[in-house]
Design a protein around this motif. Structure first.
Motif, short mmCIF file in Angstrom:
data_model
loop_
_atom_site.label_atom_id
_atom_site.label_comp_id
_atom_site.label_asym_id
_atom_site.label_seq_id
_atom_site.Cartn_x
_atom_site.Cartn_y
_atom_site.Cartn_z
N ILE A 114 -42.54 -32.52 -32.08
CA ILE A 114 -43.87 -31.78 -31.62
C ILE A 114 -44.82 -32.68 -30.70
N ILE A 115 -44.61 -33.79 -30.73
CA ILE A 115 -45.58 -34.93 -29.60
C ILE A 115 -44.48 -34.63 -28.49
N LEU A 116 -43.44 -34.24 -28.21
CA LEU A 116 -42.82 -34.32 -27.07
C LEU A 116 -43.20 -32.68 -26.43
N LYS A 117 -43.21 -31.94 -27.21
CA LYS A 117 -43.81 -30.51 -26.62
C LYS A 117 -45.13 -30.63 -25.84
N SER A 118 -46.08 -31.25 -26.86
CA SER A 118 -47.45 -31.39 -26.13
C SER A 118 -47.34 -32.37 -25.03
N ALA A 119 -46.72 -33.35 -25.07
CA ALA A 119 -46.55 -34.23 -23.75
C ALA A 119 -45.99 -33.62 -22.64
N TYR A 120 -45.31 -32.87 -22.69
CA TYR A 120 -44.44 -31.94 -21.83
C TYR A 120 -45.70 -31.17 -20.91
N GLY A 121 -46.50 -30.41 -21.86
CA GLY A 121 -47.49 -29.55 -21.31
C GLY A 121 -48.48 -30.31 -20.62
N LEU A 122 -48.78 -31.65 -21.09
CA LEU A 122 -49.83 -32.46 -20.46
C LEU A 122 -49.40 -33.02 -19.17
N VAL A 123 -48.03 -33.56 -18.93
CA VAL A 123 -47.64 -34.16 -18.08
C VAL A 123 -47.48 -32.90 -16.73
#
Length: 310
Positions: free
Chosen positions: A207-216
């Motif tokens: 879940i963290i990876l998914k959010s991180a991808y959107g932010l980056v």
């Protein structure tokens, strides 16, 4: 107020030098980030001790996440502080881009955190250890309360600001980590299944990876001066020509964002020779502001062929 520079062929030109390129930084956003940083950093120490006592990877992983979040929130807070500095001759846009850089950095750190959690979880699955469900549940519940408070504080702030979004995603990752730790503790207490601890940790990492991808992706797009997602350049061109009959053509259009809330556009506008310069500029600014919420435009008016080539 819409802002513009205009340049007409020949001697006729008009300039507006009174505008300020820098959007305002709200003290509210800065204050919210500061208090969440204090809450996160304070409970991080307690959770790390509780994780070591209970032998819980989920708690240790979440406390590690909270450590990085404290640093990330500190970076976001510093970005707001820096952005409040006025523009000068060397930085005509001020320091607002540092907010985007902070958001991009925070997004990258989330990737590393998620990777570390997955590696540790796999190791725990291969070499299972004993987890004390009772202490783990108590500490995780405390962490959940702290993270809900932090999430509430940031969620009530400026959600359009990408720096705030980055901070919010970090806190949301902590909140999910606390929920996973609680779920793992309950499963361990009632079933004794120790694998629940690392398995739920991996779920949080995904879940963290998914959010991180959107932010980056979003902050990187702004840093690369990509066209804002909500702006269709061809649509702006077509509607502007239809809106003002004195406009013959619009070309050399470029749009980018200073921050997520501050789009900027430049364009060359070819008009009828008889068109009034000031009236046309004012109409273009009103159109861009009312139709597309663009309050900073640099417009070059041309009565003949484009001097730089069309």
């Amino acid at each position: 107020m819409a802002h513009s520079h205009s340049h007409a062929d020949g001697d006729n030109s008009a300039h507006d030098h009174t505008h300020d390129h820098t959007p305002k930084v709200t003290a509210d956003s800065e204050r919210r980030i500061f208090w969440v940083m204090c809450l996160t950093g304070g409970y991080m120490i307690l959770q790390a001790l509780g994780g070591l006592l209970a032998g819980s990877l989920a708690l240790i992983a979440d406390s590690g996440h909270m450590l990085s979040d404290t640093a990330a929130l500190g970076l976001a807070w510093f970005a707001f502080r820096l952005a409040s500095k006025p523009a000068d001759s060397k930085r005509s846009y001020g320091y607002h881009r540092f907010q985007i850089l902070a958001a991009f950095t925070n997004g990258l750190t989330l990737f590393f955190i998620a990777g570390w959690i997955v590696i540790e979880a796999i190791d725990r699955l291969i070499y299972p250890g004993n987890v004390l469900g009772g202490p783990m549940l108590v500490v995780a519940c405390g962490g959940l309360v702290i993270n809900i408070a932090g999430f509430y504080l940031l969620h009530r702030g400026d959600r359009e600001n990408v720096n705030m979004q980055g901070a919010l995603l970090h806190v949301m990752g902590d909140l999910l980590g606390s929920i996973a730790a609680i779920a793992a503790a309950v499963i361990i207490l009632f079933t004794g299944w120790m694998a629940a601890d690392p398995i739920l940790s991996i779920l949080v990492a995904v879940i963290i990876l998914k959010s991180a991808y959107g932010l980056v992706r979003r902050s990187g797009h702004i840093l690369l001066e990509g066209t804002p997602d909500h702006l269709d350049m061809e649509l702006i061109r077509e509607k502007l020509i239809a809106y003002l009959p004195q406009i013959l053509d619009v070309h050399h259009m470029h749009a980018w964002s200073l921050t997520a809330e501050k789009p900027i556009i430049t364009m060359h506008v070819q008009t009828e020779p008889s068109a009034d310069l000031e009236t046309t500029l004012r109409a273009i600014n009103v159109f861009l502001l009312s139709e597309f919420e663009i309050d900073h435009a640099t417009v070059q008016i041309e009565h003949g062929n484009c001097a730089t080539g069309n």
